[in-house]
Design a protein around this motif. Structure first.
Motif, PDB file in Angstrom:
ATOM      1  N   VAL A 165     -42.603  22.447  37.090  1.00 17.59           N
ATOM      2  CA  VAL A 165     -42.092  22.787  38.450  1.00 17.59           C
ATOM      3  C   VAL A 165     -42.934  21.805  39.030  1.00 17.59           C
ATOM      4  O   VAL A 165     -42.186  20.959  40.019  1.00 17.59           O
ATOM      5  CB  VAL A 165     -42.803  24.240  38.711  1.00 17.59           C
ATOM      6  N   ARG A 176     -41.016  18.694  38.806  1.00 19.27           N
ATOM      7  CA  ARG A 176     -39.605  18.854  39.056  1.00 19.27           C
ATOM      8  C   ARG A 176     -38.488  18.673  37.893  1.00 19.27           C
ATOM      9  O   ARG A 176     -37.669  18.018  37.847  1.00 19.27           O
ATOM     10  CB  ARG A 176     -39.190  18.242  40.464  1.00 19.27           C
ATOM     11  N   ARG A 177     -39.028  18.944  36.731  1.00 14.86           N
ATOM     12  CA  ARG A 177     -38.496  18.900  35.353  1.00 14.86           C
ATOM     13  C   ARG A 177     -37.389  19.852  35.205  1.00 14.86           C
ATOM     14  O   ARG A 177     -37.549  20.943  34.053  1.00 14.86           O
ATOM     15  CB  ARG A 177     -39.494  18.989  34.350  1.00 14.86           C
ATOM     16  N   TRP A 178     -36.471  20.193  36.054  1.00 16.17           N
ATOM     17  CA  TRP A 178     -35.490  21.239  36.095  1.00 16.17           C
ATOM     18  C   TRP A 178     -34.715  21.175  34.625  1.00 16.17           C
ATOM     19  O   TRP A 178     -34.682  22.327  34.035  1.00 16.17           O
ATOM     20  CB  TRP A 178     -34.670  21.049  37.041  1.00 16.17           C
TER      21      TRP A 178
END
Length: 398
Positions: A198, A201-203
């Protein structure tokens, strides 16, 4: 020999100790392999659980893995003799995809194949995580390599999955998520990964890990039956909780957590866990903050890998393959600048080899204290502490 002499003294100590441990383990392993039959000392390995599980799956007796412990243990005594010491099955049904093929082989060959294949995965993951030119990394993992080979555990496999997930989270996020999905077989080692992902931001990694986990659970329910999961939740999880709360002796010496130390000092489980959490929760908060404060992936990886063994109460000495590469990276940074801290870090790489002797000497407290010291060094080295102070430092003129 010139390159050996040029190494800092603490690097040489770990190198020599690691090689000595490896040679000792290989000697006793070779002796066990060439001995007729299966000697009890060679059968008294955690691999016996994996091999037995493979046999049960292939013989259509999977349900016995997820039923009462006595039923499962009867299979162990049938295979290894009435004097076989206590072992238990503790894994979820999707681990059977890994161990089922072991049932095709005899015990000795299966063990060598398992350790060989998972060992290759681990070495490959270390190389992708840290690169091949950093000699400190390869020195740092030697004690772990020897220890996991001796216990014949799955430490190579799950440390490899965790390191590969970190290595590929930027360049190949779907693959990184697959490795994290596999790590759900040992979820206690992945507690901090969601917060890291998170923060970065490693979605796509998160999506891939979620899909992989759901697919593994669903497929295992189809292949092994819904009853495997219901039995796991109704029988295996409560029994493993009993093990964590009640088991004593060598098992507790192999827990690097503060919880393990408190339990080895005869504290009741609830009190031991409360003391553990009093330290683990602030470290967890600090680590999550560090994920946002630090400026590069390597710093965040180091914080995650060290903090994992402070936060989780239930990791064991054969799980320290996740910690060792982080220690190697940190020691490399400190080698030329801070030799005292570098010595502390490299001494921590010996933990897989010395934890049980420390337990026998009633010195288990050395282990969590050493890991906490290394964490403090890492927190300072990554610059997270400086940036945190800068946030709260009053601005000039205010």
């Amino acid at each position: 020999m010139v390159w050996l002499i040029s190494l800092p003294l603490h690097f040489r100590i770990v190198l020599i100790a690691g090689i000595a441990a490896l040679l000792r383990v290989l000697y006793f392993t070779l002796d066990g392999l060439v001995s007729p039959g299966i000697e009890l000392s060679f059968a008294d390995k955690d691999f016996a659980n994996y091999w037995t599980a493979g046999k049960l799956v292939l013989s259509g007796q999977t349900a016995d893995l997820f039923g009462p412990h006595d039923g499962y243990f009867a299979h162990l005594t049938a295979a290894f003799g009435a004097d076989y010491p206590w072992h238990n099955w503790s894994y979820p049904p999707h681990y059977l995809f890994v161990v089922a093929p072991l049932g095709l082989f005899d015990y000795k060959l299966g063990m060598m194949l398992f350790l060989g294949v998972t060992g290759i995965l681990y070495l490959w993951s270390v190389r992708r995580f840290a690169g091949q030119g950093n000699y400190a990394i390869w020195i740092a993992i030697l004690p772990f390599l020897a220890h996991n080979f001796w216990t014949a555990q799955n430490g190579y496999l799950f440390a490899g999955c965790g390191l590969a997930a970190l290595a590929f989270r930027d360049s190949r996020p779907v693959l990184a998520g697959v490795f994290l999905g596999l790590l759900t077989i040992k979820p206690q080692l992945g507690i901090l990964f969601p917060f890291l992902l998170v923060a970065e931001r490693r979605w796509l990694v998160i999506i891939s890990a979620t899909v992989t986990t759901i697919a593994l659970v669903a497929l295992s329910a189809v292949v092994f039956g819904i009853g495997a999961w219901s039995g796991y939740l109704a029988e295996v999880v409560p029994y493993q909780s009993h093990v964590m709360r009640e088991l004593r002796g060598t098992f507790l010496w192999m827990l690097p957590s503060l919880y393990g130390t408190m339990r080895s000092w005869d504290f009741e489980a609830d009190i031991a866990l409360s003391i553990h959490l009093a330290v683990a929760l602030p470290v967890m908060i600090a680590t999550i903050s560090g994920f946002f404060l630090t400026r590069n992936d390597e710093d965040r990886s180091i914080l995650l890998l060290i903090a994992t063994f402070i936060v989780t109460p239930y990791a064991l000495s054969y799980d320290l393959g996740l910690l060792a590469p982080a220690l190697g990276l940190l020691a490399t940074r400190l080698a030329a600048m801070d030799r005292a801290c570098g010595l502390v870090v490299m001494m921590a790489t010996l933990l897989p080899s010395i934890m049980i002797p420390l337990g026998a000497l009633h010195a288990t407290a050395v282990v969590p204290v050493l890991i906490l010291a290394v964490y403090a060094i890492a927190w300072r080295d990554t610059g997270a502490a400086r940036r945190l102070k800068a946030i709260f430092r009053p601005k000039a003129g205010n």
